[in-house]
Write an enzyme that holds these catalytic residues in place. Structure first.
Site, PDB file in Angstrom:
ATOM      1  N   LYS A   9       0.737  -1.256  -0.066  1.00 16.62           N
ATOM      2  CA  LYS A   9       0.044  -0.168   0.020  1.00 16.62           C
ATOM      3  C   LYS A   9       0.780   1.198  -0.176  1.00 16.62           C
ATOM      4  O   LYS A   9       2.100   1.224   0.229  1.00 16.62           O
ATOM      5  CB  LYS A   9      -0.898   0.051   1.160  1.00 16.62           C
ATOM      6  N   TYR A  49     -12.189  -3.357  -3.877  1.00 20.72           N
ATOM      7  CA  TYR A  49     -12.631  -3.259  -2.695  1.00 20.72           C
ATOM      8  C   TYR A  49     -14.216  -3.548  -2.562  1.00 20.72           C
ATOM      9  O   TYR A  49     -14.941  -3.015  -1.809  1.00 20.72           O
ATOM     10  CB  TYR A  49     -12.402  -1.898  -1.933  1.00 20.72           C
ATOM     11  N   ASN A 112      -2.024  -0.014   6.752  1.00 22.22           N
ATOM     12  CA  ASN A 112      -1.530  -1.118   7.321  1.00 22.22           C
ATOM     13  C   ASN A 112      -0.633  -1.822   6.410  1.00 22.22           C
ATOM     14  O   ASN A 112      -0.653  -3.018   6.235  1.00 22.22           O
ATOM     15  CB  ASN A 112      -2.730  -2.094   7.892  1.00 22.22           C
ATOM     16  N   HIS A 115      -1.926  -5.199   1.512  1.00 25.16           N
ATOM     17  CA  HIS A 115      -2.999  -5.979   1.287  1.00 25.16           C
ATOM     18  C   HIS A 115      -2.650  -7.633   0.897  1.00 25.16           C
ATOM     19  O   HIS A 115      -1.714  -7.635  -0.014  1.00 25.16           O
ATOM     20  CB  HIS A 115      -4.015  -5.672   0.030  1.00 25.16           C
ATOM     21  N   GLU A 126      -8.742 -11.728  -7.512  1.00 18.26           N
ATOM     22  CA  GLU A 126      -7.986 -10.524  -7.463  1.00 18.26           C
ATOM     23  C   GLU A 126      -6.842 -10.392  -8.333  1.00 18.26           C
ATOM     24  O   GLU A 126      -6.404  -9.359  -8.701  1.00 18.26           O
ATOM     25  CB  GLU A 126      -7.424 -10.358  -5.815  1.00 18.26           C
TER      26      GLU A 126
HETATM   27  P1  IDP Z   1      -7.918  -7.151   5.573  1.00 19.45           P
HETATM   28  O1  IDP Z   1      -6.999  -6.412   4.833  1.00 19.45           O
HETATM   29  O2  IDP Z   1      -6.906  -7.658   6.608  1.00 19.45           O
HETATM   30  O3  IDP Z   1      -8.212  -8.355   4.763  1.00 19.45           O
HETATM   31  P2  IDP Z   1     -10.429  -6.247   5.352  1.00 19.45           P
HETATM   32  O4  IDP Z   1     -11.465  -6.488   6.548  1.00 19.45           O
HETATM   33  O5  IDP Z   1     -10.675  -6.948   4.209  1.00 19.45           O
HETATM   34  O6  IDP Z   1      -9.060  -6.374   6.101  1.00 19.45           O
HETATM   35  O7  IDP Z   1     -10.639  -4.687   5.153  1.00 19.45           O
HETATM   36  C1  IDP Z   1     -10.034  -4.324   3.971  1.00 19.45           C
HETATM   37  C2  IDP Z   1      -9.032  -2.912   4.270  1.00 19.45           C
HETATM   38  O8  IDP Z   1     -10.009  -2.094   4.903  1.00 19.45           O
HETATM   39  C3  IDP Z   1      -8.167  -3.234   5.603  1.00 19.45           C
HETATM   40  O9  IDP Z   1      -6.880  -3.906   5.194  1.00 19.45           O
HETATM   41  C4  IDP Z   1      -7.944  -1.773   6.312  1.00 19.45           C
HETATM   42  O10 IDP Z   1      -7.285  -1.312   5.663  1.00 19.45           O
HETATM   43  C5  IDP Z   1      -9.404  -1.314   5.999  1.00 19.45           C
HETATM   44  N1  IDP Z   1     -10.207  -1.427   7.002  1.00 19.45           N
HETATM   45  C6  IDP Z   1     -10.706  -2.712   7.729  1.00 19.45           C
HETATM   46  N2  IDP Z   1     -11.493  -2.536   8.640  1.00 19.45           N
HETATM   47  C7  IDP Z   1     -11.362  -1.111   8.795  1.00 19.45           C
HETATM   48  C8  IDP Z   1     -12.237  -0.149   9.819  1.00 19.45           C
HETATM   49  O11 IDP Z   1     -12.753  -0.334  10.611  1.00 19.45           O
HETATM   50  N3  IDP Z   1     -11.923   1.315   9.889  1.00 19.45           N
HETATM   51  C9  IDP Z   1     -11.072   1.804   8.831  1.00 19.45           C
HETATM   52  N4  IDP Z   1     -10.245   1.045   7.779  1.00 19.45           N
HETATM   53  C10 IDP Z   1     -10.803  -0.382   7.999  1.00 19.45           C
HETATM   54 MG    MG Z   2      -9.564  -8.356   3.050  1.00 15.09          MG
END
Ligand code: IDP
Ligand code: MG
Length: 143
Positions: A9, A49, A112, A115, A126
């Site tokens: 990212k 997304y 974070n 992905h 994907e």
């Molecule tokens: P993942 O990346 O661990 O698979 P997902 O639930 O698929 O997590 O969410 C996609 C991305 O959305 C996450 O990597 C994170 O950057 C963001 N995200 C997930 N939950 C939240 C939230 O509660 N607030 C803000 N951003 C979130």
């Molecule tokens: Mg995810």
């Protein structure tokens, strides 16, 4: 062979962590079969997304991933998806264990760092979202 799409990212690319992150994944013995740097267009971000389209953070997610270049890559191998997810750590860096990519480098839940596909099925889908079939390179990885 199982495929996983990973995206370094913007916070990973901007801080010069691309090589470190790819090295950790190569270190798992997985085979890197495609890689590119790109600035994600809004349409591609919304497709990638789409599963989160009804979440309150969807617009922030799309805004962030389109804000600055990313590196997209494909890793293949047996159990590639679960092994990469384990190496990434929990979604929220505050919850991610030290020694994981997010635990070591993640800044906050949005930034974070990486992905990674969450199932073999989403992995295949994907990869198709980001790469053309001819972009995927096959060779024998010497472990
Ligand atoms: P993942 O990346 O661990 O698979 P997902 O639930 O698929 O997590 O969410 C996609 C991305 O959305 C996450 O990597 C994170 O950057 C963001 N995200 C997930 N939950 C939240 C939230 O509660 N607030 C803000 N951003 C979130
Ligand atoms: Mg995810």
């Amino acid at each position: 062979m199982e495929k996983s799409l990973i995206l370094v990212k913007p916070d990973g690319v901007d801080r010069g962590l691309t090589g470190t992150i790819l090295s950790r994944l190569e270190g798992l013995g997985l085979k890197l079969t495609a890689i590119k740097m790109l600035k994600v267009e809004k349409e591609l971000a919304e497709k990638h997304y789409a599963v989160h389209r009804d979440k309150p953070f969807f617009n922030d997610l799309v805004y962030y991933i389109t804000s600055s270049p990313i590196v997209a890559a494909v890793f293949e191998g047996s159990d590639a998806v679960s092994r990469i997810r384990k190496a990434c750590g929990a979604t929220d860096p505050a919850q991610a264990e030290k020694g994981t990519i997010r635990g070591d480098f993640g800044l906050d839940i949005g930034r974070n760092t990486i992905h990674a596909s969450d199932s073999p099925e989403t992995g295949s889908a994907e990869v198709e979202t980001f790469f053309k079939p001819e972009d995927i390179c096959d060779y024998s990885r010497i472990t």
